[in-house]
Design a protein around this motif. Sequence first.
Motif, PDB file in Angstrom:
ATOM      1  N   ILE A  62      -2.249   0.328 -16.225  1.00 14.02           N
ATOM      2  CA  ILE A  62      -1.724   0.124 -14.874  1.00 14.02           C
ATOM      3  C   ILE A  62      -2.911  -0.381 -14.057  1.00 14.02           C
ATOM      4  O   ILE A  62      -3.915   0.317 -13.917  1.00 14.02           O
ATOM      5  N   TYR A  63      -2.803  -1.601 -13.562  1.00  8.61           N
ATOM      6  CA  TYR A  63      -3.885  -2.257 -12.826  1.00  8.61           C
ATOM      7  C   TYR A  63      -3.457  -2.429 -11.373  1.00  8.61           C
ATOM      8  O   TYR A  63      -2.383  -2.957 -11.095  1.00  8.61           O
ATOM      9  N   LEU A  64      -4.306  -1.971 -10.451  1.00 10.64           N
ATOM     10  CA  LEU A  64      -4.019  -2.075  -9.025  1.00 10.64           C
ATOM     11  C   LEU A  64      -5.073  -2.950  -8.365  1.00 10.64           C
ATOM     12  O   LEU A  64      -6.264  -2.656  -8.450  1.00 10.64           O
ATOM     13  N   HIS A  69      -2.427  -5.153  -2.631  1.00  5.56           N
ATOM     14  CA  HIS A  69      -1.495  -4.066  -2.966  1.00  5.56           C
ATOM     15  C   HIS A  69      -0.596  -4.513  -4.112  1.00  5.56           C
ATOM     16  O   HIS A  69       0.596  -4.231  -4.139  1.00  5.56           O
ATOM     17  N   ARG A  70      -1.196  -5.197  -5.057  1.00  8.31           N
ATOM     18  CA  ARG A  70      -0.478  -5.757  -6.203  1.00  8.31           C
ATOM     19  C   ARG A  70      -0.703  -4.877  -7.427  1.00  8.31           C
ATOM     20  O   ARG A  70      -1.833  -4.492  -7.727  1.00  8.31           O
ATOM     21  N   VAL A  71       0.370  -4.558  -8.128  1.00  4.16           N
ATOM     22  CA  VAL A  71       0.303  -3.750  -9.340  1.00  4.16           C
ATOM     23  C   VAL A  71       0.740  -4.614 -10.516  1.00  4.16           C
ATOM     24  O   VAL A  71       1.724  -5.349 -10.428  1.00  4.16           O
ATOM     25  N   GLU A  72      -0.010  -4.496 -11.602  1.00  2.00           N
ATOM     26  CA  GLU A  72       0.353  -5.161 -12.854  1.00  2.00           C
ATOM     27  C   GLU A  72       0.295  -4.121 -13.961  1.00  2.00           C
ATOM     28  O   GLU A  72      -0.613  -3.287 -13.987  1.00  2.00           O
ATOM     29  N   ILE A  73       1.253  -4.175 -14.854  1.00  2.00           N
ATOM     30  CA  ILE A  73       1.236  -3.319 -16.031  1.00  2.00           C
ATOM     31  C   ILE A  73       1.138  -4.228 -17.246  1.00  2.00           C
ATOM     32  O   ILE A  73       1.926  -5.165 -17.390  1.00  2.00           O
TER      33      ILE A  73
END
Length: 140
Positions: A62-64, A69-73
Amino acid sequence: MRAIEAAIGESETTHYGEIRFAVEAALDPMALLYGRSARERAVEVFSQLRVWDTERNNGVLIYLLLADHRVEIVADRGIHRDVGQPGWEAICREMEHSFRQGLFGQGVVEGIRAVASHLVRHYPASGVNENELPDKPIVL
């Protein structure tokens, strides 16, 4: 950060997957100049942290990216095959929704729980669970 580490550790008692959490303040200026996306950076971090290097191919990052305020999985092929990109995207959007409401800690912990629910479904723990990757969140 302690709550995030605790949530990861607690979840990993219920499944054989591995969850890593990484947060970065902003992309570096050169990356922005070359049009690099948060997704591309997340894939790079996935590799750097060796999240792909788990016995069952079920590591999840889980990358923030705080600036956006962007989240990438990013998920390894074993668990990704079971969940698919739409499943991960739904978790990312829910986390981002919490962030827009100012609920950062809650959003992250709920995201970890949502990822864990997929890992429990596909890789339930049934015995000793070796912790292959650190639970401690990483600040880049």
